[in-house]
Design a protein around this motif. Structure first.
Motif, PDB file in Angstrom:
ATOM      1  N   TYR A 229      11.409  -9.998-115.214  1.00  0.00           N
ATOM      2  CA  TYR A 229      10.895  -8.866-115.993  1.00  0.00           C
ATOM      3  C   TYR A 229       9.828  -9.327-116.989  1.00  0.00           C
TER       4      TYR A 229
ATOM      5  N   THR B 254       3.363  -2.852-116.054  1.00  0.00           N
ATOM      6  CA  THR B 254       3.166  -1.728-116.965  1.00  0.00           C
ATOM      7  C   THR B 254       1.696  -1.358-117.128  1.00  0.00           C
TER       8      THR B 254
ATOM      9  N   LEU C 250      14.348  -0.295-115.968  1.00  0.00           N
ATOM     10  CA  LEU C 250      14.109  -1.593-116.603  1.00  0.00           C
ATOM     11  C   LEU C 250      14.938  -1.711-117.882  1.00  0.00           C
TER      12      LEU C 250
ATOM     13  N   SER D 295       6.231  -7.861-116.211  1.00  0.00           N
ATOM     14  CA  SER D 295       6.070  -6.580-116.895  1.00  0.00           C
ATOM     15  C   SER D 295       4.671  -6.345-117.479  1.00  0.00           C
TER      16      SER D 295
ATOM     17  N   ALA E 258       5.571  -3.135-108.354  1.00  0.00           N
ATOM     18  CA  ALA E 258       6.773  -3.580-109.065  1.00  0.00           C
ATOM     19  C   ALA E 258       7.831  -4.127-108.132  1.00  0.00           C
TER      20      ALA E 258
ATOM     21  N   PHE F 143       8.095  -2.927-124.387  1.00  0.00           N
ATOM     22  CA  PHE F 143       8.810  -4.197-124.490  1.00  0.00           C
ATOM     23  C   PHE F 143       9.731  -4.187-125.701  1.00  0.00           C
TER      24      PHE F 143
END
Length: 392
Positions: free
Chosen positions: A222, A230, A304, A226, A360, A245
């Motif tokens: 992650y 994102t 997530l 990420s 993802a 986050f």
């Protein structure tokens, strides 16, 4: 002392989360690729693992405090070197040194608590320390996103150097020596090898260490993916990524608070199993969502959050249970847990990166795989011994 230990344990989130918003910019600044900048994460994690593997066993013979002081000083110097790095190659090397020295604080913070407490008391202390240290992954990405424009990614490393100086001051002022001379091994290399043998021969320790490391592998899948998922897949800005986050980190803190309250009411192993099961289940749903609607933020982000929050029932509990299995070599046990934790993270990061930055799915696959392996390790390796005379 807990606050000082929490700051030492926060080396990894501080040194990764603060510069995560700048990874795409760094690749342009240093003329490298996505895999190239993710290599700075890989080498940092490798350094953390190697540093713990070296320093932890040494501390069982030399004591904790002196090594903590050396490690924090080198951490400050290596952070300054990262800020001055002219090329990606120099930055990768500096991150390796930064990770090695940062591993000193992480491994010895666990060892100091293991010197002082066992069982449920240790689980509570580890959870409390993670609550305090949990401020770092909340503030770090926000600070990184805010500071990126005015001071750039190099300025962020100067901030990390200043934090390392604060860590040194914390050790000097608040962390005493917790391993008295009479409890240290004095047999040199033979005793060092003996400690490794003592720890590695304990099946239940290995099970908890594997659960701990594999769960962190999911976390790092992650962390490393990420910024790209994102921003490039879900279309968020660097500031929005920092907020996402931070929200996930708040979920981690809240979960640790809940875990601390539940430790006295439920068995620590049961709480650990709940956390691992939630991580695996959340990962499965995330993979399905990534395959079906991978660009829908409203679907991906809550899943997530579930995966990250589940780690609050894993990391502290697995650490306490694992350390309680090897009380005679707490430094060595802490080193092996830490080395496996960050060694696995160093492997996961480039593998996720090779899957591409436009989906993802690689991140979700990594979370599902590590979650499934963690659940298997917990179930198979940490089973209580059968009562005498019971059938196998």
């Amino acid at each position: 002392m807990l606050c000082a230990l929490a700051l030492l344990s926060a080396t990894a989130p501080l040194a990764t989360d603060m510069y995560l918003p700048g990874l795409p910019i760094m690749s342009e600044s240093l003329g490298t690729t996505t895999v190239g900048v993710q290599l700075t994460l890989t080498t940092f994690m490798a350094g953390l693992g190697i540093g713990q593997l070296v320093v932890g066993p040494l501390s069982d013979g030399w004591g904790r405090r002196r090594l903590l002081l050396i490690g924090t000083i080198v951490l400050a110097l290596s952070s300054a070197l990262c800020a001055l790095a002219p090329t990606i190659e120099v930055l990768v090397a500096a991150r390796l040194i930064q990770g090695f020295s940062g591993g000193t604080g992480i491994v010895l913070a666990r060892a100091v608590i293991a010197d002082r407490a066992r069982g449920k008391a240790a689980a509570k202390l580890f959870s409390i320390m993670m609550i305090i240290g949990g401020v770092a992954p909340v503030l770090a990405p926000i600070l990184g996103g805010v500071l990126l424009d005015p001071i750039g990614w190099r300025g962020i490393f100067w901030v990390l150097a200043a934090i390392a100086v604060a860590m040194t001051a914390g050790v000097v002022l608040f962390v005493p020596e917790t391993l008295p001379p009479e409890k240290r091994h004095g047999g040199g290399l033979s005793a060092l090898i003996g400690n490794f043998g003592y720890v590695l021969a304990n099946r239940r320790f290995l099970g908890y260490a594997a659960t701990f490391a594999l769960s962190f592998g999911a976390m790092f899948a992650y962390i490393s993916a990420s910024p790209f998922v994102t921003q490039e897949v879900l279309g968020l800005s660097p500031t929005q990524f920092s907020l996402v986050f931070a929200v996930n980190s708040l979920g981690l803190i809240t979960g640790n608070i809940v875990n601390t309250r539940l430790v006295g009411r439920f068995e620590v192993r049961s709480l650990l199993r709940t956390g691992v099961s939630t991580l695996f289940g959340g990962g499965v749903l995330l993979l399905i969502a990534s395959l079906v609607a991978g660009d829908r933020a409203w679907l991906i982000l809550p899943l997530l959050f579930v995966c990250v929050s589940s780690l609050s029932f894993i990391m502290g509990n697995a650490t306490a249970l694992g350390q309680s299995e090897v009380p005679k070599a707490a430094g060595t046990g802490s080193a092996l847990m830490g080395a496996s934790q960050f060694g696995l993270a160093a492997v996961v990061s480039p593998l996720v990166g090779l899957g591409g930055a436009d989906t993802a799915v690689p991140m979700a696959i990594a979370i599902v795989t590590t979650g499934a392996l963690a659940l298997t390790a917990l179930t198979v390796l940490t089973r209580p011994p059968l009562p005498s005379g019971a059938r196998k």
